[in-house]
Write a protein that holds these residues in place. Structure first.
Motif, PDB file in Angstrom:
ATOM      1  N   GLU A  73       0.793  -1.061   0.119  1.00 19.85           N
ATOM      2  CA  GLU A  73       0.005  -0.197  -0.060  1.00 19.85           C
ATOM      3  C   GLU A  73       0.853   1.198  -0.030  1.00 19.85           C
ATOM      4  OE1 GLU A  73      -3.567   1.334   2.787  1.00 19.85           O
ATOM      5  OE2 GLU A  73      -3.628  -0.811   2.509  1.00 19.85           O
ATOM      6  N   TYR A  74       1.988   1.274   0.630  1.00 19.20           N
ATOM      7  CA  TYR A  74       2.845   2.319   0.621  1.00 19.20           C
ATOM      8  C   TYR A  74       3.451   2.711  -0.661  1.00 19.20           C
ATOM      9  CZ  TYR A  74       2.495   2.015   5.616  1.00 19.20           C
ATOM     10  OH  TYR A  74       1.795   1.731   7.140  1.00 19.20           O
ATOM     11  N   GLY A  75       3.460   1.883  -1.505  1.00 15.72           N
ATOM     12  CA  GLY A  75       4.126   2.049  -3.049  1.00 15.72           C
ATOM     13  C   GLY A  75       3.341   3.065  -3.846  1.00 15.72           C
ATOM     14  N   GLY A  76       1.954   3.135  -3.675  1.00 16.91           N
ATOM     15  CA  GLY A  76       1.237   4.101  -4.408  1.00 16.91           C
ATOM     16  C   GLY A  76       1.307   5.467  -3.638  1.00 16.91           C
ATOM     17  N   GLN A  77       1.384   5.502  -2.519  1.00 23.37           N
ATOM     18  CA  GLN A  77       1.552   6.853  -1.880  1.00 23.37           C
ATOM     19  C   GLN A  77       2.923   7.483  -1.965  1.00 23.37           C
ATOM     20  OE1 GLN A  77       0.905   6.021   2.485  1.00 23.37           O
ATOM     21  NE2 GLN A  77      -1.354   5.874   2.143  1.00 23.37           N
ATOM     22  N   SER A  78       3.990   6.723  -1.855  1.00 24.17           N
ATOM     23  CA  SER A  78       5.118   7.307  -2.426  1.00 24.17           C
ATOM     24  C   SER A  78       5.314   7.594  -3.641  1.00 24.17           C
ATOM     25  CB  SER A  78       6.605   6.327  -1.956  1.00 24.17           C
ATOM     26  OG  SER A  78       6.364   5.147  -2.902  1.00 24.17           O
ATOM     27  N   ILE A  79       4.618   6.819  -4.472  1.00 25.34           N
ATOM     28  CA  ILE A  79       4.897   7.417  -6.003  1.00 25.34           C
ATOM     29  C   ILE A  79       3.915   8.798  -6.240  1.00 25.34           C
ATOM     30  CG2 ILE A  79       3.821   6.976  -8.248  1.00 25.34           C
ATOM     31  CD1 ILE A  79       4.307   4.085  -7.911  1.00 25.34           C
ATOM     32  N   TRP A  80       2.940   8.893  -5.510  1.00 25.28           N
ATOM     33  CA  TRP A  80       2.143  10.229  -5.523  1.00 25.28           C
ATOM     34  C   TRP A  80       3.094  11.294  -5.006  1.00 25.28           C
ATOM     35  CZ3 TRP A  80      -1.105  11.745  -8.717  1.00 25.28           C
ATOM     36  CH2 TRP A  80      -2.072  10.931  -9.224  1.00 25.28           C
ATOM     37  N   ALA A  81       3.649  11.054  -3.767  1.00 25.34           N
ATOM     38  CA  ALA A  81       4.593  11.971  -3.163  1.00 25.34           C
ATOM     39  C   ALA A  81       5.630  12.402  -4.216  1.00 25.34           C
ATOM     40  CB  ALA A  81       5.044  11.468  -1.978  1.00 25.34           C
ATOM     41  N   VAL A  82       6.211  11.483  -4.967  1.00 25.15           N
ATOM     42  CA  VAL A  82       7.449  11.806  -5.661  1.00 25.15           C
ATOM     43  C   VAL A  82       6.894  12.582  -6.922  1.00 25.15           C
ATOM     44  CG1 VAL A  82       8.964  10.905  -7.668  1.00 25.15           C
ATOM     45  CG2 VAL A  82       8.884   9.870  -5.234  1.00 25.15           C
ATOM     46  N   LEU A  83       5.640  12.250  -7.538  1.00 24.29           N
ATOM     47  CA  LEU A  83       5.119  13.048  -8.589  1.00 24.29           C
ATOM     48  C   LEU A  83       4.564  14.577  -8.132  1.00 24.29           C
ATOM     49  CD1 LEU A  83       2.720  10.302 -10.270  1.00 24.29           C
ATOM     50  CD2 LEU A  83       4.811  11.370 -11.251  1.00 24.29           C
ATOM     51  N   VAL A  84       3.947  14.722  -7.085  1.00 26.71           N
ATOM     52  CA  VAL A  84       3.829  15.965  -6.499  1.00 26.71           C
ATOM     53  C   VAL A  84       4.774  16.851  -6.305  1.00 26.71           C
ATOM     54  CG1 VAL A  84       2.796  17.308  -4.592  1.00 26.71           C
ATOM     55  CG2 VAL A  84       1.434  15.329  -5.447  1.00 26.71           C
ATOM     56  N   THR A  85       5.886  16.238  -5.729  1.00 29.11           N
ATOM     57  CA  THR A  85       7.184  17.264  -5.610  1.00 29.11           C
ATOM     58  C   THR A  85       7.755  17.371  -7.087  1.00 29.11           C
ATOM     59  OG1 THR A  85       7.610  15.835  -3.481  1.00 29.11           O
ATOM     60  CG2 THR A  85       9.571  16.761  -4.673  1.00 29.11           C
ATOM     61  N   ILE A  86       8.107  16.592  -7.903  1.00 24.50           N
ATOM     62  CA  ILE A  86       8.348  17.086  -9.132  1.00 24.50           C
ATOM     63  C   ILE A  86       7.485  18.014  -9.908  1.00 24.50           C
ATOM     64  CG2 ILE A  86       8.590  15.848 -11.638  1.00 24.50           C
ATOM     65  CD1 ILE A  86       9.462  13.437 -10.501  1.00 24.50           C
ATOM     66  N   GLY A  87       6.112  17.839  -9.761  1.00 28.52           N
ATOM     67  CA  GLY A  87       5.226  18.925 -10.336  1.00 28.52           C
ATOM     68  C   GLY A  87       5.475  20.263  -9.614  1.00 28.52           C
ATOM     69  N   VAL A  88       5.786  20.520  -8.438  1.00 28.55           N
ATOM     70  CA  VAL A  88       6.254  21.459  -7.697  1.00 28.55           C
ATOM     71  C   VAL A  88       7.400  22.157  -8.352  1.00 28.55           C
ATOM     72  CG1 VAL A  88       6.515  22.768  -5.508  1.00 28.55           C
ATOM     73  CG2 VAL A  88       4.779  21.262  -5.584  1.00 28.55           C
ATOM     74  N   ILE A  89       8.402  21.364  -8.347  1.00 27.03           N
ATOM     75  CA  ILE A  89       9.597  21.923  -8.984  1.00 27.03           C
ATOM     76  C   ILE A  89       9.598  22.284 -10.361  1.00 27.03           C
ATOM     77  CG2 ILE A  89      12.055  21.131  -9.461  1.00 27.03           C
ATOM     78  CD1 ILE A  89      11.861  19.085  -7.061  1.00 27.03           C
ATOM     79  N   VAL A  90       8.925  21.642 -11.264  1.00 22.29           N
ATOM     80  CA  VAL A  90       8.756  22.026 -12.597  1.00 22.29           C
ATOM     81  C   VAL A  90       7.912  23.362 -12.859  1.00 22.29           C
ATOM     82  CG1 VAL A  90       7.637  21.594 -14.742  1.00 22.29           C
ATOM     83  CG2 VAL A  90       8.764  19.727 -13.475  1.00 22.29           C
ATOM     84  N   LEU A  91       6.898  23.526 -11.803  1.00 16.10           N
ATOM     85  CA  LEU A  91       5.823  24.701 -11.754  1.00 16.10           C
ATOM     86  C   LEU A  91       6.727  26.000 -11.307  1.00 16.10           C
ATOM     87  CD1 LEU A  91       3.219  26.083 -12.052  1.00 16.10           C
ATOM     88  CD2 LEU A  91       2.728  25.493  -9.899  1.00 16.10           C
ATOM     89  N   ALA A  92       7.598  25.440 -10.198  1.00 17.86           N
ATOM     90  CA  ALA A  92       8.374  26.788  -9.633  1.00 17.86           C
ATOM     91  C   ALA A  92       9.510  27.028 -10.752  1.00 17.86           C
ATOM     92  CB  ALA A  92       9.039  26.318  -8.326  1.00 17.86           C
ATOM     93  N   SER A  93      10.183  26.327 -11.446  1.00 19.94           N
ATOM     94  CA  SER A  93      10.933  26.502 -12.488  1.00 19.94           C
ATOM     95  C   SER A  93      10.645  27.482 -13.548  1.00 19.94           C
ATOM     96  CB  SER A  93      11.601  25.200 -12.777  1.00 19.94           C
ATOM     97  OG  SER A  93      12.223  24.455 -11.765  1.00 19.94           O
ATOM     98  N   ALA A  94       9.356  26.873 -14.256  1.00 19.69           N
ATOM     99  CA  ALA A  94       8.879  27.643 -15.309  1.00 19.69           C
ATOM    100  C   ALA A  94       8.430  29.265 -14.701  1.00 19.69           C
ATOM    101  CB  ALA A  94       7.358  27.099 -15.485  1.00 19.69           C
ATOM    102  N   MET A  95       7.916  29.183 -13.453  1.00 18.46           N
ATOM    103  CA  MET A  95       7.484  30.703 -12.919  1.00 18.46           C
ATOM    104  C   MET A  95       8.787  31.516 -13.061  1.00 18.46           C
ATOM    105  SD  MET A  95       4.697  29.930 -10.355  1.00 18.46           S
ATOM    106  CE  MET A  95       4.485  31.438  -9.650  1.00 18.46           C
TER     107      MET A  95
END
Length: 58
Positions: free
Chosen positions: A2-24
């Motif tokens: 069960e923890y595998g799915g949660q960690s994948i989402w955490a990584v994806l959200v973190t990458i999304g925040v980094i990409v958005l901040a970089s674009a801004m």
């Protein structure tokens, strides 16, 4: 398992925040370095568009 799915989402959200901040940051830095000529051209074009809209509205 069960923890595998949660960690994948955490990584994806973190990458999304980094990409958005970089674009801004890129956008801010790119627009900050406009020359005086570019600013004048932008102002003229904006005023012309407003004039056209005013003519079309009446």
């Amino acid at each position: 398992m069960e923890y595998g799915g949660q960690s994948i989402w955490a990584v994806l959200v973190t990458i999304g925040v980094i990409v958005l901040a970089s674009a801004m940051i890129y956008g801010l830095l790119r627009n900050r370095n406009r020359t005086v000529t570019e600013k004048v051209v932008t102002e003229r074009a904006t005023k012309e568009i407003y004039r056209q809209e005013d003519r079309d509205a009446t």
